[in-house]
Write an enzyme that holds these catalytic residues in place. Structure first.
Site, PDB file in Angstrom:
ATOM      1  N   SER A 121      14.750  22.658 131.934  1.00 35.14           N
ATOM      2  CA  SER A 121      15.538  22.826 130.710  1.00 35.14           C
ATOM      3  C   SER A 121      15.873  24.281 130.442  1.00 35.14           C
ATOM      4  CB  SER A 121      14.733  22.331 129.509  1.00 35.14           C
ATOM      5  OG  SER A 121      14.474  20.971 129.593  1.00 35.14           O
ATOM      6  N   HIS A 143      20.680  19.899 135.596  1.00 34.31           N
ATOM      7  CA  HIS A 143      20.064  19.626 134.294  1.00 34.31           C
ATOM      8  C   HIS A 143      20.698  18.399 133.637  1.00 34.31           C
ATOM      9  CE1 HIS A 143      19.028  21.312 130.024  1.00 34.31           C
ATOM     10  NE2 HIS A 143      18.211  20.345 130.394  1.00 34.31           N
ATOM     11  N   GLU A 155      24.298  19.848 133.470  1.00 35.39           N
ATOM     12  CA  GLU A 155      24.542  21.301 133.496  1.00 35.39           C
ATOM     13  C   GLU A 155      24.144  21.773 134.908  1.00 35.39           C
ATOM     14  OE1 GLU A 155      22.040  23.252 130.545  1.00 35.39           O
ATOM     15  OE2 GLU A 155      23.646  24.602 129.929  1.00 35.39           O
ATOM     16  N   ASN A 193      20.127  24.721 125.962  1.00 34.32           N
ATOM     17  CA  ASN A 193      18.922  24.994 125.177  1.00 34.32           C
ATOM     18  C   ASN A 193      18.911  26.376 124.538  1.00 34.32           C
ATOM     19  OD1 ASN A 193      17.452  22.552 125.081  1.00 34.32           O
ATOM     20  ND2 ASN A 193      17.267  22.731 127.304  1.00 34.32           N
TER      21      ASN A 193
HETATM   22  N1  CAA Z   1      17.022   4.968 127.660  1.00 31.39           N
HETATM   23  C1  CAA Z   1      18.109   4.292 128.063  1.00 31.39           C
HETATM   24  N2  CAA Z   1      19.080   3.876 127.230  1.00 31.39           N
HETATM   25  C2  CAA Z   1      18.908   4.118 125.923  1.00 31.39           C
HETATM   26  C3  CAA Z   1      17.792   4.812 125.425  1.00 31.39           C
HETATM   27  C4  CAA Z   1      16.821   5.234 126.347  1.00 31.39           C
HETATM   28  N3  CAA Z   1      15.730   5.929 125.967  1.00 31.39           N
HETATM   29  N4  CAA Z   1      17.908   4.908 124.075  1.00 31.39           N
HETATM   30  C5  CAA Z   1      19.067   4.301 123.750  1.00 31.39           C
HETATM   31  N5  CAA Z   1      19.663   3.837 124.862  1.00 31.39           N
HETATM   32  C6  CAA Z   1      20.942   3.134 124.929  1.00 31.39           C
HETATM   33  C7  CAA Z   1      20.853   1.767 124.283  1.00 31.39           C
HETATM   34  O1  CAA Z   1      20.403   0.785 125.214  1.00 31.39           O
HETATM   35  C8  CAA Z   1      22.301   1.531 123.894  1.00 31.39           C
HETATM   36  O2  CAA Z   1      23.027   1.131 125.023  1.00 31.39           O
HETATM   37  P1  CAA Z   1      24.281   0.131 124.902  1.00 31.39           P
HETATM   38  O3  CAA Z   1      25.311   0.835 124.076  1.00 31.39           O
HETATM   39  O4  CAA Z   1      24.692  -0.058 126.324  1.00 31.39           O
HETATM   40  O5  CAA Z   1      23.778  -1.093 124.253  1.00 31.39           O
HETATM   41  C9  CAA Z   1      22.808   2.927 123.516  1.00 31.39           C
HETATM   42  O6  CAA Z   1      21.900   3.854 124.146  1.00 31.39           O
HETATM   43  C10 CAA Z   1      22.797   3.171 122.024  1.00 31.39           C
HETATM   44  O7  CAA Z   1      21.471   2.918 121.581  1.00 31.39           O
HETATM   45  P2  CAA Z   1      21.112   2.390 120.139  1.00 31.39           P
HETATM   46  O8  CAA Z   1      22.238   1.573 119.602  1.00 31.39           O
HETATM   47  O9  CAA Z   1      19.768   1.743 120.208  1.00 31.39           O
HETATM   48  O10 CAA Z   1      20.861   3.686 119.294  1.00 31.39           O
HETATM   49  P3  CAA Z   1      21.813   4.835 118.865  1.00 31.39           P
HETATM   50  O11 CAA Z   1      23.221   4.394 118.681  1.00 31.39           O
HETATM   51  O12 CAA Z   1      21.091   5.444 117.740  1.00 31.39           O
HETATM   52  O13 CAA Z   1      21.805   5.837 120.099  1.00 31.39           O
HETATM   53  C11 CAA Z   1      20.952   7.682 121.244  1.00 31.39           C
HETATM   54  C12 CAA Z   1      20.615   6.323 120.637  1.00 31.39           C
HETATM   55  C13 CAA Z   1      21.945   7.511 122.382  1.00 31.39           C
HETATM   56  C14 CAA Z   1      19.636   8.218 121.809  1.00 31.39           C
HETATM   57  C15 CAA Z   1      21.545   8.600 120.131  1.00 31.39           C
HETATM   58  O14 CAA Z   1      20.690   8.621 119.029  1.00 31.39           O
HETATM   59  C16 CAA Z   1      21.773  10.019 120.589  1.00 31.39           C
HETATM   60  O15 CAA Z   1      22.764  10.341 121.242  1.00 31.39           O
HETATM   61  N6  CAA Z   1      20.842  10.920 120.217  1.00 31.39           N
HETATM   62  C17 CAA Z   1      20.916  12.351 120.595  1.00 31.39           C
HETATM   63  C18 CAA Z   1      20.460  12.518 122.003  1.00 31.39           C
HETATM   64  C19 CAA Z   1      20.526  13.944 122.435  1.00 31.39           C
HETATM   65  O16 CAA Z   1      20.919  14.858 121.731  1.00 31.39           O
HETATM   66  N7  CAA Z   1      20.103  14.159 123.679  1.00 31.39           N
HETATM   67  C20 CAA Z   1      19.999  15.480 124.240  1.00 31.39           C
HETATM   68  C21 CAA Z   1      18.593  15.979 124.088  1.00 31.39           C
HETATM   69  S1  CAA Z   1      18.419  17.625 124.686  1.00 31.39           S
HETATM   70  C22 CAA Z   1      18.239  17.424 126.332  1.00 31.39           C
HETATM   71  O17 CAA Z   1      18.239  16.363 126.871  1.00 31.39           O
HETATM   72  C23 CAA Z   1      18.129  18.681 127.140  1.00 31.39           C
HETATM   73  C24 CAA Z   1      16.810  19.324 127.206  1.00 31.39           C
HETATM   74  O18 CAA Z   1      16.634  20.093 128.169  1.00 31.39           O
HETATM   75  C25 CAA Z   1      15.751  19.189 126.185  1.00 31.39           C
HETATM   76  P1  NAD Z   2       7.486  14.037 130.803  1.00 34.38           P
HETATM   77  O1  NAD Z   2       6.262  14.656 130.226  1.00 34.38           O
HETATM   78  O2  NAD Z   2       8.011  12.776 130.228  1.00 34.38           O
HETATM   79  O3  NAD Z   2       7.260  13.760 132.372  1.00 34.38           O
HETATM   80  C1  NAD Z   2       6.794  14.703 133.279  1.00 34.38           C
HETATM   81  C2  NAD Z   2       6.140  13.944 134.426  1.00 34.38           C
HETATM   82  O4  NAD Z   2       5.788  14.882 135.439  1.00 34.38           O
HETATM   83  C3  NAD Z   2       4.847  13.237 133.989  1.00 34.38           C
HETATM   84  O5  NAD Z   2       4.923  11.870 134.360  1.00 34.38           O
HETATM   85  C4  NAD Z   2       3.754  13.967 134.767  1.00 34.38           C
HETATM   86  O6  NAD Z   2       2.724  13.092 135.185  1.00 34.38           O
HETATM   87  C5  NAD Z   2       4.520  14.510 135.954  1.00 34.38           C
HETATM   88  N1  NAD Z   2       3.949  15.707 136.563  1.00 34.38           N
HETATM   89  C6  NAD Z   2       3.469  16.808 135.939  1.00 34.38           C
HETATM   90  N2  NAD Z   2       3.083  17.729 136.838  1.00 34.38           N
HETATM   91  C7  NAD Z   2       3.350  17.189 138.065  1.00 34.38           C
HETATM   92  C8  NAD Z   2       3.194  17.661 139.399  1.00 34.38           C
HETATM   93  N3  NAD Z   2       2.693  18.854 139.670  1.00 34.38           N
HETATM   94  N4  NAD Z   2       3.599  16.852 140.398  1.00 34.38           N
HETATM   95  C9  NAD Z   2       4.106  15.642 140.135  1.00 34.38           C
HETATM   96  N5  NAD Z   2       4.276  15.140 138.905  1.00 34.38           N
HETATM   97  C10 NAD Z   2       3.897  15.914 137.885  1.00 34.38           C
HETATM   98  O7  NAD Z   2       8.585  15.185 130.811  1.00 34.38           O
HETATM   99  P2  NAD Z   2      10.170  15.025 130.801  1.00 34.38           P
HETATM  100  O8  NAD Z   2      10.623  14.999 129.406  1.00 34.38           O
HETATM  101  O9  NAD Z   2      10.562  13.942 131.751  1.00 34.38           O
HETATM  102  O10 NAD Z   2      10.590  16.457 131.384  1.00 34.38           O
HETATM  103  C11 NAD Z   2      10.576  16.727 132.769  1.00 34.38           C
HETATM  104  C12 NAD Z   2      11.455  17.935 133.051  1.00 34.38           C
HETATM  105  O11 NAD Z   2      12.791  17.679 132.598  1.00 34.38           O
HETATM  106  C13 NAD Z   2      11.002  19.223 132.352  1.00 34.38           C
HETATM  107  O12 NAD Z   2      11.308  20.308 133.175  1.00 34.38           O
HETATM  108  C14 NAD Z   2      11.874  19.213 131.097  1.00 34.38           C
HETATM  109  O13 NAD Z   2      12.047  20.495 130.544  1.00 34.38           O
HETATM  110  C15 NAD Z   2      13.166  18.668 131.655  1.00 34.38           C
HETATM  111  N6  NAD Z   2      14.063  18.056 130.678  1.00 34.38           N
HETATM  112  C16 NAD Z   2      13.539  17.334 129.639  1.00 34.38           C
HETATM  113  C17 NAD Z   2      14.414  16.749 128.732  1.00 34.38           C
HETATM  114  C18 NAD Z   2      13.905  15.945 127.570  1.00 34.38           C
HETATM  115  O14 NAD Z   2      14.664  15.672 126.644  1.00 34.38           O
HETATM  116  N7  NAD Z   2      12.646  15.539 127.555  1.00 34.38           N
HETATM  117  C19 NAD Z   2      15.796  16.866 128.909  1.00 34.38           C
HETATM  118  C20 NAD Z   2      16.281  17.589 130.010  1.00 34.38           C
HETATM  119  C21 NAD Z   2      15.401  18.186 130.881  1.00 34.38           C
END
Ligand code: CAA
Ligand code: NAD
Length: 287
Positions: A121, A143, A155, A193
């Site tokens: 991330s 990403h 990304e 991020n």
């Molecule tokens: N896995 C798979 N599919 C999922 C899911 C999951 N965990 N959660 C929801 N879905 C699917 C549902 O099955 C549904 O699919 P269909 O349209 O085909 O039926 C669809 O998503 C919509 O779901 P819901 O109607 O239950 O719920 P919603 O309309 O509230 O949507 C959401 C759920 C898509 C998660 C929405 O709330 C959303 O877009 N949230 C923001 C997500 C976001 O910002 N993600 C980025 C996070 S940052 C990141 O990823 C980067 C990082 O490095 C941290």
């Molecule tokens: P998570 O905690 O759900 O899963 C991580 C998995 O990695 C766990 O099942 C753990 O058992 C396994 N693991 C840890 N160390 C390990 C090793 N040395 N060898 C093999 N397996 C190992 O985490 P996540 O949310 O799936 O995130 C995974 C990666 O994706 C991170 O780098 C995170 O920053 C990135 N990411 C996360 C998100 C998010 O929304 N959670 C979105 C984009 C990218």
């Protein structure tokens, strides 16, 4: 360019599991590995549930769901040698630079795979690639976003040594998986991020300083800014541990205290309240 027919995903958590599911649905053979056998079982169970739901909703035939499931192999990490048979490896383990560097050092020896992609991330691709030594030109940031089956973006981040061939194959795989690849440079947190995580962190400060209750902070951002989830709900969804790791990378990499993780966010992580994955974070979730 030859089609990518098989990939290995390392890390079967929410991201690795999602990447494996989307690849298998797109017709690609996938092996998914995790250091913890419990994570592999959980991942398999989630695939069964999500694919069954897609069939129920008429989004997929039972035959296609069975074929997708048949393309996924679930393995303990001890079997890192399977990696040598694959064209393309995607790492999705914990957001910890040292743990990722150790894995890429091992991968560089274990495989001749053309691409070693990381789903990090925020961590420097150049730093992860350096651990792969001579294989650094095959390392790239790929990403994905959570939930992977729903979010369109990938990304794509080149490290200093990433080759053009590596970049083009990564873009080709993302496209074959139905995603939209967009480039970003190798800076802390890339684009996504760098922008998103300070917003989430600020929501924790707003809560800590009593600006509003958590539910109200989220409601205000959902209704006022049209975000699908409020920032605190989104933090739980991402994983509070991952949020702290990302803020640490931003604070250290950008050398600016304004990116320090909010103490309240860190306290929840210290208490083991990691969000959806532990059933409790800012909010509580059923089992
Ligand atoms: N896995 C798979 N599919 C999922 C899911 C999951 N965990 N959660 C929801 N879905 C699917 C549902 O099955 C549904 O699919 P269909 O349209 O085909 O039926 C669809 O998503 C919509 O779901 P819901 O109607 O239950 O719920 P919603 O309309 O509230 O949507 C959401 C759920 C898509 C998660 C929405 O709330 C959303 O877009 N949230 C923001 C997500 C976001 O910002 N993600 C980025 C996070 S940052 C990141 O990823 C980067 C990082 O490095 C941290
Ligand atoms: P998570 O905690 O759900 O899963 C991580 C998995 O990695 C766990 O099942 C753990 O058992 C396994 N693991 C840890 N160390 C390990 C090793 N040395 N060898 C093999 N397996 C190992 O985490 P996540 O949310 O799936 O995130 C995974 C990666 O994706 C991170 O780098 C995170 O920053 C990135 N990411 C996360 C998100 C998010 O929304 N959670 C979105 C984009 C990218």
């Amino acid at each position: 360019m030859a089609e990518i027919r098989s990939i290995v995903v390392i890390g079967a958590g929410q991201m690795g599991g999602g990447i494996a599911q989307v690849a298998a649905t797109a017709g690609i053979a996938v092996k998914v590995l995790d250091a913890f056998p419990g994570a592999i079982d959980k991942c398999r169970g989630l695939h069964d549930k999500l694919l069954a739901r897609a069939v129920e909703k008429g989004k997929m035939t039972q035959g296609d769901a069975d074929a997708a499931k048949g393309r996924i192999g679930y393995l303990p990490i001890a079997s890192l040698d399977v990696v040598s048979e694959s064209d393309f490896v995607i790492e999705a383990i914990v957001e910890d630079a040292k743990v990722k560097r150790d894995l890429f050092a091992q991968l560089a020896n274990a495989t001749r795979a053309q691409i070693l992609a990381t789903n990090t991330s925020s961590i420097s691709i150049t730093e992860i690639a350096a651990a792969a030594g001579d294989a650094a030109d095959r390392v790239i940031g790929m990403h994905f976003f959570n939930p992977v089956p729903v979010m369109k973006l990938v990304e794509v981040i080149k490290g200093l040594a990433t080759s053009e061939k590596t970049t083009l194959r990564t873009i080709a795989l993302a496209t074959a998986m139905g995603k939209t690849p967009v480039p970003a440079n190798d800076r802390p947190g890339f684009v996504s991020n760098r922008v998103l995580m300070p917003l989430i962190n600020e929501a924790f400060y707003a809560w800590m300083e009593g600006v509003a209750e958590p539910a109200h902070i989220d409601e205000i951002m959902k209704l006022g800014c049209n975000h699908p989830m409020g920032p605190l709900r989104l933090a739980d969804f991402i994983g509070l541990d991952t949020c702290v790791h990302i803020m640490d990378v931003l604070a250290d990499g950008l050398n600016n205290d304004r990116y320090r993780a909010c103490p309240l966010l860190k306290q929840l992580v210290a208490a083991g309240r990691l969000g959806d994955k532990t059933g409790r974070g800012v909010f509580e979730y059923g089992k």
